[in-house]
Write a protein that holds these residues in place. Structure first.
Motif, PDB file in Angstrom:
ATOM      1  N   ASN A  27       0.716  -1.385   0.413  1.00 50.67           N
ATOM      2  CA  ASN A  27      -0.001  -0.457   0.283  1.00 50.67           C
ATOM      3  C   ASN A  27       0.727   1.420   0.240  1.00 50.67           C
ATOM      4  OD1 ASN A  27      -3.003  -0.855   0.134  1.00 50.67           O
ATOM      5  ND2 ASN A  27      -2.115  -1.614   1.993  1.00 50.67           N
ATOM      6  N   ALA A  28       2.084   1.084   0.861  1.00 50.05           N
ATOM      7  CA  ALA A  28       3.034   2.823   0.794  1.00 50.05           C
ATOM      8  C   ALA A  28       3.304   2.190  -0.682  1.00 50.05           C
ATOM      9  CB  ALA A  28       4.068   2.557   1.452  1.00 50.05           C
ATOM     10  N   SER A  29       3.619   1.541  -1.545  1.00 47.23           N
ATOM     11  CA  SER A  29       4.806   1.945  -2.594  1.00 47.23           C
ATOM     12  C   SER A  29       3.263   2.045  -3.612  1.00 47.23           C
ATOM     13  CB  SER A  29       4.988   0.564  -3.329  1.00 47.23           C
ATOM     14  OG  SER A  29       3.551  -0.817  -3.262  1.00 47.23           O
ATOM     15  N   LEU A  30       2.240   2.004  -3.261  1.00 47.06           N
ATOM     16  CA  LEU A  30       0.869   2.724  -4.739  1.00 47.06           C
ATOM     17  C   LEU A  30       1.010   3.863  -4.069  1.00 47.06           C
ATOM     18  CD1 LEU A  30      -2.023  -0.091  -4.117  1.00 47.06           C
ATOM     19  CD2 LEU A  30      -0.225   0.217  -6.315  1.00 47.06           C
ATOM     20  N   ILE A  31       0.814   4.403  -3.095  1.00 45.72           N
ATOM     21  CA  ILE A  31       0.646   6.064  -2.380  1.00 45.72           C
ATOM     22  C   ILE A  31       1.741   6.494  -2.818  1.00 45.72           C
ATOM     23  CG2 ILE A  31       0.027   7.639  -0.543  1.00 45.72           C
ATOM     24  CD1 ILE A  31      -1.102   5.005   1.031  1.00 45.72           C
ATOM     25  N   GLY A  58       4.758  10.346  -7.119  1.00 39.72           N
ATOM     26  CA  GLY A  58       5.661   9.802  -7.468  1.00 39.72           C
ATOM     27  C   GLY A  58       5.423  10.417  -9.411  1.00 39.72           C
ATOM     28  N   LEU A  59       4.584  10.137  -9.476  1.00 38.20           N
ATOM     29  CA  LEU A  59       3.712  10.456 -10.496  1.00 38.20           C
ATOM     30  C   LEU A  59       3.694  11.669 -11.340  1.00 38.20           C
ATOM     31  CD1 LEU A  59       2.352   9.168 -13.735  1.00 38.20           C
ATOM     32  CD2 LEU A  59       0.499   8.111 -12.519  1.00 38.20           C
ATOM     33  N   LEU A  77       4.104  13.606  -9.360  1.00 35.44           N
ATOM     34  CA  LEU A  77       5.116  15.438  -9.444  1.00 35.44           C
ATOM     35  C   LEU A  77       5.981  15.389 -10.547  1.00 35.44           C
ATOM     36  CD1 LEU A  77       7.403  14.203  -5.591  1.00 35.44           C
ATOM     37  CD2 LEU A  77       5.943  16.239  -6.465  1.00 35.44           C
ATOM     38  N   VAL A  78       6.235  14.348 -11.263  1.00 37.47           N
ATOM     39  CA  VAL A  78       6.690  13.909 -12.987  1.00 37.47           C
ATOM     40  C   VAL A  78       5.476  15.128 -13.867  1.00 37.47           C
ATOM     41  CG1 VAL A  78       7.193  12.856 -15.148  1.00 37.47           C
ATOM     42  CG2 VAL A  78       7.833  11.605 -12.643  1.00 37.47           C
ATOM     43  N   ILE A  79       4.700  15.137 -13.772  1.00 37.23           N
ATOM     44  CA  ILE A  79       3.436  15.691 -14.399  1.00 37.23           C
ATOM     45  C   ILE A  79       3.891  17.017 -13.997  1.00 37.23           C
ATOM     46  CG2 ILE A  79       0.764  15.581 -14.233  1.00 37.23           C
ATOM     47  CD1 ILE A  79       0.499  12.743 -14.494  1.00 37.23           C
ATOM     48  N   GLY A  80       3.671  16.929 -12.436  1.00 35.57           N
ATOM     49  CA  GLY A  80       3.564  18.631 -12.216  1.00 35.57           C
ATOM     50  C   GLY A  80       4.935  19.090 -12.649  1.00 35.57           C
ATOM     51  N   ALA A  81       5.908  18.632 -12.449  1.00 35.95           N
ATOM     52  CA  ALA A  81       7.203  19.630 -13.317  1.00 35.95           C
ATOM     53  C   ALA A  81       6.890  19.417 -14.799  1.00 35.95           C
ATOM     54  CB  ALA A  81       8.561  18.239 -12.741  1.00 35.95           C
TER      55      ALA A  81
END
Length: 127
Positions: free
Chosen positions: A90-94, A99-100, A102-106
């Motif tokens: 569950n932590a890896s999903l969150i 991460g996804l 943050l990449v889209i935001g950048a």
């Protein structure tokens, strides 16, 4: 009032629970957006993204009546029962959603900066 309650009886409990959860999440994220827009630009966006990931990252619950559930509840359940596999999944999903985002935001930030620079160059040309 009786007709309204009989209408609610005809709707499955799962649908009501999911609807209430999603509407509550939207209200929480909207309220946090009103706070986050007053924070410095990258910090406000990151905190909103983390809140989004915590509230709305889906996972599949375990057991006989398995269905879609928020990963945060699975993470809390894993912490309470000390099941490391459940915690990590569950932590890896969150963290994946964070991460996804943050990449889209950048990429979005870079796109908007180039768009503003292009508009400034277009307006300042002598022609």
């Amino acid at each position: 009032m009786n007709s309204f309650l009989s209408l609610l009886d005809s709707i499955p409990e799962d649908s009501i629970a999911v609807t209430v959860y999603l509407v509550g999440s939207v209200i929480i994220l909207w309220a946090w957006y009103l706070i986050a827009r007053r924070l410095p630009k990258p910090l406000g966006g990151m905190t909103w993204l983390i809140g989004f990931a915590i509230l709305l990252t889906p996972t599949v619950s375990e057991g006989n009546n398995a269905s879609i559930a928020p990963a945060f509840f699975g993470l809390l359940f894993g912490i309470l029962t000390k099941e490391k596999a459940l915690i990590w999944s569950n932590a890896s999903l969150i963290l994946f959603v964070v991460g996804l985002g943050l990449v889209i935001g950048a990429l979005w930030s870079k796109y908007m900066a180039n768009k503003a620079r292009f508009a400034a160059n277009k307006n300042s040309s002598p022609l």
